[in-house]
Structures are given as structure tokens and as C-alpha cells.
Design an enzyme around this catalytic site. Structure first.
Site, short mmCIF file in Angstrom:
data_model
loop_
_atom_site.label_atom_id
_atom_site.label_comp_id
_atom_site.label_asym_id
_atom_site.label_seq_id
_atom_site.Cartn_x
_atom_site.Cartn_y
_atom_site.Cartn_z
N HIS A 142 2.18 -2.84 3.07
CA HIS A 142 2.53 -4.00 2.25
C HIS A 142 4.01 -3.95 1.87
O HIS A 142 4.61 -4.98 1.60
CB HIS A 142 1.66 -3.98 0.98
CG HIS A 142 1.51 -5.30 0.29
ND1 HIS A 142 1.14 -6.46 0.94
CD2 HIS A 142 1.68 -5.65 -1.03
CE1 HIS A 142 1.07 -7.46 0.07
NE2 HIS A 142 1.41 -6.99 -1.12
N SER A 156 2.62 -11.72 -0.91
CA SER A 156 1.30 -11.27 -1.35
C SER A 156 0.48 -12.47 -1.86
O SER A 156 0.34 -13.47 -1.15
CB SER A 156 1.45 -10.18 -2.41
OG SER A 156 0.26 -9.46 -2.56
#
Length: 264
Positions: free
Chosen positions: A239, A126
Site C-alpha cells: 500500500h 485508498s
């Protein structure tokens, strides 16, 4: 860079979820600040490659999870994961890939100072994606870089994540329109010509936290510079990958890293 960066000041043992992996919370120096991070090392004395784990999020969002870094250590790495300044008892204030990049650089030096560590690989998840790329630029001897669901463009993050804009304006000091240079200096895409190690991009195409466009932009930039890059795009995932898939990807990326190492 401060000569004492990466110097270890304190060790505290931490309960490990894996009996074959030892966990330690370490206080270390980063440009004069006492910053904390976690070391995960397989039991034994044999030399192993180092693995710099650069977390995502900010503050309490995306904190380093002991089970996660123990998982990578179990693949045969000595893993160090900085918490970044201002977190979990560390001094200073986190800066979202600004001055806190020094905490990643100092963490690299810390790993390098450990007697058992051979080559060092860098992993960013991330927001850790930009930290990983910046650190690899700083240390061209890095064996490999993996960015998983990684940010590559800070302006794109500002545009996409309306929920993060207030935080980004506060931490970075304004909007991309008002301070384009502050966003640019947090966007390593513009410095990819300085990158030496091979890069692996892992990204879920349905990722709404960090869009796959970040992966595509990084891939495009690296290919335009004829840099070594491999891409694993997963059409069906966001994600966060399902646990079984996640474990398989951890195994696969660990093998990929070892294949890039100079010593395997």
C-alpha cells in the site's frame, strides 16, 4: 445540492515545508456543515490546474499530510484536500463514502471558484479512491482521475479487512448481507457508465490494505465500457511505496494528468 456548497468561510495560514508553496487551512460549507480542508498553492499569480486530493482512512487514520499535498503543489497544481466532516474541527460525522462524499463535491466547487484554477484533476488514495470516482461522476468536466491503492468495491473491503468490520458496521449501519444497498451506493463500480474523464489506476500488487483486486475490478469495468483507462501495477510494492519510488510516481502521474488536460 446546496447553492452555498464550496463557499469559503475562513482562511488560516499554515506553516509550509516548502518555501515555494503556501499552505492554508480553509473552512468551507458542505450541505450546511462547516467542514475543513487544506489548500496548497505555488507562490505567484499564474493560472494552474486544480488538484482535488481525496485522502484515505477515517478519522485520525490517513489524515491529510501537509508535506504530501505540498509535494503535489510543487508539481505545478493548486491542491485542495478536504479533511471530511467531523475531522480537525469540522462539523458533522464522517460517513465512509456516504454523505461525506458531499464534502468532496463541495471541495471541487471550492477549487473551481478560485481565480487561478483552470482544469481540475481528481486524485484518490485508498478509501479516497471511491470518493474520487464518485466526484468525477458528479462533475463530468473533470480533466482526469487518478486512484492510487484505491478502494473500488466496498463489499470487497468488508470481506478483506476483518479489522475494519466493526467500524464499517457502525458507520454504514450493518453488514453487506443485511444492507446490500448501502454498500452498493458506496461502490461506484456500478455507475462507471456515467464516468467521462480518463482514469489512471496505480496499485501495488502486494497491497494488503486495499488488495490489487480493487484495481483489477475497476480496470475490467472501465474496459468493458470502452472508457479510457491506464494502469500502473507495481509487482513488488504494498500500500505504501518506498520514498524514492513514491517521488518518481508523483512526478509521472503529474505528467500524465497534464497530458489529459485540455489546456497543456
Amino acid at each position: 445540492m446546496n447553492m452555498n456548497n464550496g463557499k469559503i468561510l475562513e482562511y488560516t495560514r499554515f506553516p509550509s515545508p516548502n518555501p515555494r508553496v503556501e499552505l492554508t487551512v480553509i473552512t468551507y460549507l458542505s450541505n450546511g456543515l462547516r467542514v475543513k480542508g487544506m489548500l496548497a498553492a505555488p507562490l505567484g499569480n499564474e493560472p494552474l490546474d486544480g488538484f482535488l486530493y481525496l485522502r484515505g482512512g477515517i478519522k485520525n487514520v490517513g489524515k491529510v499530510r501537509p508535506a504530501r499535498i505540498a509535494q503535489f503543489a510543487a508539481e505545478g497544481f493548486i491542491v485542495f484536500a478536504p479533511f471530511y466532516r467531523g475531522n480537525q474541527g469540522g462539523e458533522g460525522n464522517e460517513d465512509f463514502a456516504g454523505e461525506d462524499r458531499e464534502d468532496a463535491f463541495s471541495a471541487y466547487l471550492l477549487l473551481k471558484s478560485l481565480a487561478r484554477v483552470r482544469d481540475i484533476h481528481i486524485f484518490g488514495f485508498s478509501r479516497g479512491g471511491v470518493m474520487a470516482l464518485m466526484t468525477a461522476i458528479q462533475f463530468p468536466e473533470t480533466a482526469s482521475v487518478v486512484t492510487w491503492g484505491g478502494v473500488s468495491d466496498m463489499v470487497l473491503t468488508y470481506r478483506e479487512r476483518k479489522d475494519l468490520r466493526r467500524m464499517m458496521k457502525r458507520v454504514i449501519g450493518g453488514t453487506p448481507e443485511k444492507f446490500p444497498e448501502r454498500y452498493r451506493e458506496r461502490t461506484p463500480l456500478f455507475e462507471m457508465e456515467k464516468l467521462v474523464p480518463p482514469v489512471l489506476i496505480i496499485h501495488g500488487v502486494k497491497d494488503h490494505n486495499v488488495s490489487v483486486e480493487h484495481g483489477y475490478r475497476l480496470e475490467s469495468r472501465l474496459r468493458s465500457l470502452e472508457k479510457p483507462v491506464e494502469c500502473w501495477y507495481f509487482e513488488e510494492y504494498t500500500h505504501y511505496f518506498p520514498p524514492v519510488v513514491n517521488r518518481k510516481v508523483v512526478e509521472d502521474l503529474s505528467k500524465w494528468m497534464k497530458n489529459q488536460s485540455k489546456r497543456w
